[in-house]
Motif scaffolding. Structure first.
Motif, PDB file in Angstrom:
ATOM      1  N   ASP A 130      35.552  -9.533  64.562  1.00  0.00           N
ATOM      2  CA  ASP A 130      35.266  -8.278  63.779  1.00  0.00           C
ATOM      3  C   ASP A 130      33.641  -8.463  63.693  1.00  0.00           C
ATOM      4  OD1 ASP A 130      37.753  -7.448  63.400  1.00  0.00           O
ATOM      5  OD2 ASP A 130      37.822  -8.438  61.399  1.00  0.00           O
ATOM      6  N   GLY A 131      32.862  -7.365  63.046  1.00  0.00           N
ATOM      7  CA  GLY A 131      31.386  -7.470  62.816  1.00  0.00           C
ATOM      8  C   GLY A 131      31.241  -7.382  61.261  1.00  0.00           C
ATOM      9  N   ALA A 132      30.242  -7.663  60.959  1.00  0.00           N
ATOM     10  CA  ALA A 132      29.437  -7.561  59.756  1.00  0.00           C
ATOM     11  C   ALA A 132      28.086  -7.282  59.465  1.00  0.00           C
ATOM     12  CB  ALA A 132      29.649  -9.109  59.012  1.00  0.00           C
ATOM     13  N   GLY A 133      27.803  -6.653  58.403  1.00  0.00           N
ATOM     14  CA  GLY A 133      26.381  -6.302  58.399  1.00  0.00           C
ATOM     15  C   GLY A 133      26.067  -5.978  56.853  1.00  0.00           C
ATOM     16  N   PHE A 134      24.671  -5.999  56.648  1.00  0.00           N
ATOM     17  CA  PHE A 134      24.140  -6.004  55.322  1.00  0.00           C
ATOM     18  C   PHE A 134      22.836  -5.094  55.436  1.00  0.00           C
ATOM     19  CE2 PHE A 134      26.465  -9.643  55.776  1.00  0.00           C
ATOM     20  CZ  PHE A 134      27.231  -9.612  54.497  1.00  0.00           C
ATOM     21  N   PRO A 135      22.235  -4.686  54.353  1.00  0.00           N
ATOM     22  CA  PRO A 135      21.182  -3.803  54.406  1.00  0.00           C
ATOM     23  C   PRO A 135      19.913  -4.476  54.922  1.00  0.00           C
ATOM     24  CG  PRO A 135      22.094  -3.390  52.176  1.00  0.00           C
ATOM     25  CD  PRO A 135      23.042  -4.537  52.923  1.00  0.00           C
ATOM     26  N   SER A 136      19.639  -5.776  54.677  1.00  0.00           N
ATOM     27  CA  SER A 136      18.772  -6.714  55.185  1.00  0.00           C
ATOM     28  C   SER A 136      18.915  -6.880  56.860  1.00  0.00           C
ATOM     29  CB  SER A 136      18.793  -8.326  54.721  1.00  0.00           C
ATOM     30  OG  SER A 136      18.087  -9.000  55.663  1.00  0.00           O
ATOM     31  N   ALA A 137      17.898  -6.732  57.512  1.00  0.00           N
ATOM     32  CA  ALA A 137      17.891  -6.971  59.043  1.00  0.00           C
ATOM     33  C   ALA A 137      18.123  -8.542  59.443  1.00  0.00           C
ATOM     34  CB  ALA A 137      16.593  -6.429  59.559  1.00  0.00           C
ATOM     35  N   ARG A 138      18.053  -9.432  58.563  1.00  0.00           N
ATOM     36  CA  ARG A 138      18.138 -10.696  58.844  1.00  0.00           C
ATOM     37  C   ARG A 138      19.502 -11.142  59.752  1.00  0.00           C
ATOM     38  NH1 ARG A 138      19.583 -15.720  57.628  1.00  0.00           N
ATOM     39  NH2 ARG A 138      20.936 -15.488  55.898  1.00  0.00           N
ATOM     40  N   LYS A 139      19.310 -11.826  60.574  1.00  0.00           N
ATOM     41  CA  LYS A 139      20.311 -12.449  61.688  1.00  0.00           C
ATOM     42  C   LYS A 139      21.194 -13.266  60.426  1.00  0.00           C
ATOM     43  CE  LYS A 139      21.287 -15.256  65.327  1.00  0.00           C
ATOM     44  NZ  LYS A 139      20.782 -16.380  66.309  1.00  0.00           N
ATOM     45  N   ILE A 140      22.646 -13.101  60.539  1.00  0.00           N
ATOM     46  CA  ILE A 140      23.472 -13.893  59.774  1.00  0.00           C
ATOM     47  C   ILE A 140      23.819 -15.410  60.283  1.00  0.00           C
ATOM     48  CG2 ILE A 140      25.811 -14.072  59.060  1.00  0.00           C
ATOM     49  CD1 ILE A 140      26.089 -10.878  59.076  1.00  0.00           C
ATOM     50  N   GLY A 141      23.727 -15.245  61.513  1.00  0.00           N
ATOM     51  CA  GLY A 141      23.757 -16.755  62.202  1.00  0.00           C
ATOM     52  C   GLY A 141      25.457 -17.397  61.789  1.00  0.00           C
ATOM     53  N   ARG A 142      25.288 -18.654  61.402  1.00  0.00           N
ATOM     54  CA  ARG A 142      26.584 -19.616  61.473  1.00  0.00           C
ATOM     55  C   ARG A 142      26.951 -19.563  60.034  1.00  0.00           C
ATOM     56  NH1 ARG A 142      25.915 -24.235  65.326  1.00  0.00           N
ATOM     57  NH2 ARG A 142      23.956 -24.288  63.918  1.00  0.00           N
ATOM     58  N   SER A 143      25.971 -19.207  59.107  1.00  0.00           N
ATOM     59  CA  SER A 143      26.376 -19.609  57.770  1.00  0.00           C
ATOM     60  C   SER A 143      27.063 -18.482  56.914  1.00  0.00           C
ATOM     61  CB  SER A 143      25.173 -20.089  57.040  1.00  0.00           C
ATOM     62  OG  SER A 143      24.330 -18.848  57.242  1.00  0.00           O
ATOM     63  N   ARG A 144      27.594 -18.601  55.917  1.00  0.00           N
ATOM     64  CA  ARG A 144      28.111 -17.533  54.939  1.00  0.00           C
ATOM     65  C   ARG A 144      27.007 -16.667  54.684  1.00  0.00           C
ATOM     66  NH1 ARG A 144      28.811 -15.805  49.522  1.00  0.00           N
ATOM     67  NH2 ARG A 144      31.117 -15.235  49.005  1.00  0.00           N
ATOM     68  N   PRO A 145      27.407 -15.342  54.636  1.00  0.00           N
ATOM     69  CA  PRO A 145      26.418 -14.442  54.116  1.00  0.00           C
ATOM     70  C   PRO A 145      25.682 -14.690  53.108  1.00  0.00           C
ATOM     71  CG  PRO A 145      28.254 -13.183  55.101  1.00  0.00           C
ATOM     72  CD  PRO A 145      28.450 -14.591  55.122  1.00  0.00           C
ATOM     73  N   LYS A 146      24.293 -14.341  52.912  1.00  0.00           N
ATOM     74  CA  LYS A 146      23.650 -14.742  51.695  1.00  0.00           C
ATOM     75  C   LYS A 146      23.707 -13.283  50.856  1.00  0.00           C
ATOM     76  CE  LYS A 146      20.923 -18.201  53.624  1.00  0.00           C
ATOM     77  NZ  LYS A 146      22.010 -18.764  54.148  1.00  0.00           N
ATOM     78  N   LEU A 147      23.671 -13.452  49.326  1.00  0.00           N
ATOM     79  CA  LEU A 147      23.370 -12.403  48.693  1.00  0.00           C
ATOM     80  C   LEU A 147      22.220 -11.595  48.721  1.00  0.00           C
ATOM     81  CD1 LEU A 147      24.581 -10.636  46.096  1.00  0.00           C
ATOM     82  CD2 LEU A 147      23.539 -12.470  44.702  1.00  0.00           C
ATOM     83  N   ALA A 148      21.333 -12.379  48.879  1.00  0.00           N
ATOM     84  CA  ALA A 148      19.914 -11.668  49.050  1.00  0.00           C
ATOM     85  C   ALA A 148      19.760 -10.634  50.200  1.00  0.00           C
ATOM     86  CB  ALA A 148      18.957 -12.734  49.397  1.00  0.00           C
ATOM     87  N   ASP A 149      20.792 -10.825  51.227  1.00  0.00           N
ATOM     88  CA  ASP A 149      20.530 -10.101  52.550  1.00  0.00           C
ATOM     89  C   ASP A 149      21.423  -8.728  52.101  1.00  0.00           C
ATOM     90  OD1 ASP A 149      19.094 -11.731  53.725  1.00  0.00           O
ATOM     91  OD2 ASP A 149      20.914 -12.804  54.678  1.00  0.00           O
ATOM     92  N   ALA A 150      22.295  -8.579  51.158  1.00  0.00           N
ATOM     93  CA  ALA A 150      23.256  -7.659  50.707  1.00  0.00           C
ATOM     94  C   ALA A 150      22.526  -6.722  49.621  1.00  0.00           C
ATOM     95  CB  ALA A 150      24.836  -8.145  50.349  1.00  0.00           C
ATOM     96  N   LEU A 151      21.566  -7.342  49.179  1.00  0.00           N
ATOM     97  CA  LEU A 151      21.030  -6.577  47.846  1.00  0.00           C
ATOM     98  C   LEU A 151      20.344  -5.182  48.092  1.00  0.00           C
ATOM     99  CD1 LEU A 151      19.416  -9.513  45.700  1.00  0.00           C
ATOM    100  CD2 LEU A 151      21.836  -8.334  45.370  1.00  0.00           C
ATOM    101  N   ILE A 152      20.740  -4.186  47.195  1.00  0.00           N
ATOM    102  CA  ILE A 152      19.968  -2.715  47.627  1.00  0.00           C
ATOM    103  C   ILE A 152      19.949  -2.245  45.912  1.00  0.00           C
ATOM    104  CG2 ILE A 152      22.382  -1.776  47.711  1.00  0.00           C
ATOM    105  CD1 ILE A 152      21.234   0.121  49.655  1.00  0.00           C
ATOM    106  N   ASP A 153      18.862  -1.761  45.810  1.00  0.00           N
ATOM    107  CA  ASP A 153      18.283  -0.954  44.598  1.00  0.00           C
ATOM    108  C   ASP A 153      18.771   0.318  44.696  1.00  0.00           C
ATOM    109  OD1 ASP A 153      17.539  -3.274  43.102  1.00  0.00           O
ATOM    110  OD2 ASP A 153      15.702  -3.330  44.280  1.00  0.00           O
ATOM    111  N   VAL A 154      19.698   0.740  43.993  1.00  0.00           N
ATOM    112  CA  VAL A 154      20.128   2.138  43.663  1.00  0.00           C
ATOM    113  C   VAL A 154      19.659   2.841  42.657  1.00  0.00           C
ATOM    114  CG1 VAL A 154      22.243   3.545  43.914  1.00  0.00           C
ATOM    115  CG2 VAL A 154      22.438   1.260  44.966  1.00  0.00           C
ATOM    116  N   GLY A 155      19.008   4.145  43.051  1.00  0.00           N
ATOM    117  CA  GLY A 155      18.599   5.053  41.814  1.00  0.00           C
ATOM    118  C   GLY A 155      19.594   5.954  41.267  1.00  0.00           C
TER     119      GLY A 155
END
Length: 178
Positions: A130-155
């Motif tokens: 399976d694939g995963a993705g977040f609003p951040s363009a940072r490579k996920i690598g081998r670690s658990r995804p980081k909250l900072a990579d998933a954050l988005i400010d919604v208006g």
């Protein structure tokens, strides 16, 4: 005078190009149960353009979490037991490698957004396929995804986001397709 006319033409052309880059692709269908919210401009909602899909197998999902470590990527039963907001939108994977999916947001503010490509159809994340993705363009690598990579400010309106999917690629872990 001729220089000023040329300058205006260049500025106008640049403005048109900028509008083309920001605007959704003409004819791009907004997918998901919340599509009407994005199409009608009824926010708060996120219009996520998901790129880099490996193939058209399975389904694509967007999940919205509260923006804190305890809730991020927690199970929906666990979130419900704690009275935490959570939303999931699932759609079939469209042909072409790009999908535009809308997800309503309970209220404007900071949220965490996850995109998953369930290629094997088992409704549980399979690390190997399976694939995963977040609003951040940072490579996920081998670690658990980081909250900072998933954050988005919604208006209060429609917030655009671009998510580039990542898949397991050898010893380096998860990264975008070449």
């Amino acid at each position: 005078m001729a220089g000023r006319g040329l300058t205006r033409a260049v500025v106008a052309a640049g403005t048109m190009m900028g509008a083309l880059l920001v605007a959704p692709t003409a004819g791009a269908q907004v997918l998901g149960a919340d599509a009407a919210a994005c199409n009608g401009g009824q926010g708060p909602a996120i219009r996520a353009t998901v790129t880099g899909l490996k193939d058209t197998r399975g389904s694509l999902k967007l999940e919205l979490y509260p923006a804190n470590e305890q809730d991020f990527l927690a199970g929906d039963d666990e979130l419900a037991a704690r009275g935490r907001p959570f939303r999931r939108i699932s759609v079939g994977v469209p042909a072409g490698g790009t999908a535009t999916v809308c997800i309503r947001v309970p209220q404007p503010g900071r949220w965490a957004l996850f995109a998953g490509h369930d290629r094997d159809g088992k409704a549980k994340f399979n690390f190997w396929s399976d694939g995963a993705g977040f609003p951040s363009a940072r490579k996920i690598g081998r670690s658990r995804p980081k909250l900072a990579d998933a954050l988005i400010d919604v208006g209060p309106g429609i917030t655009p986001a671009t998510i580039r999917m990542q898949y397991l690629r050898g010893l380096g872990g998860f990264s975008p397709q070449s």
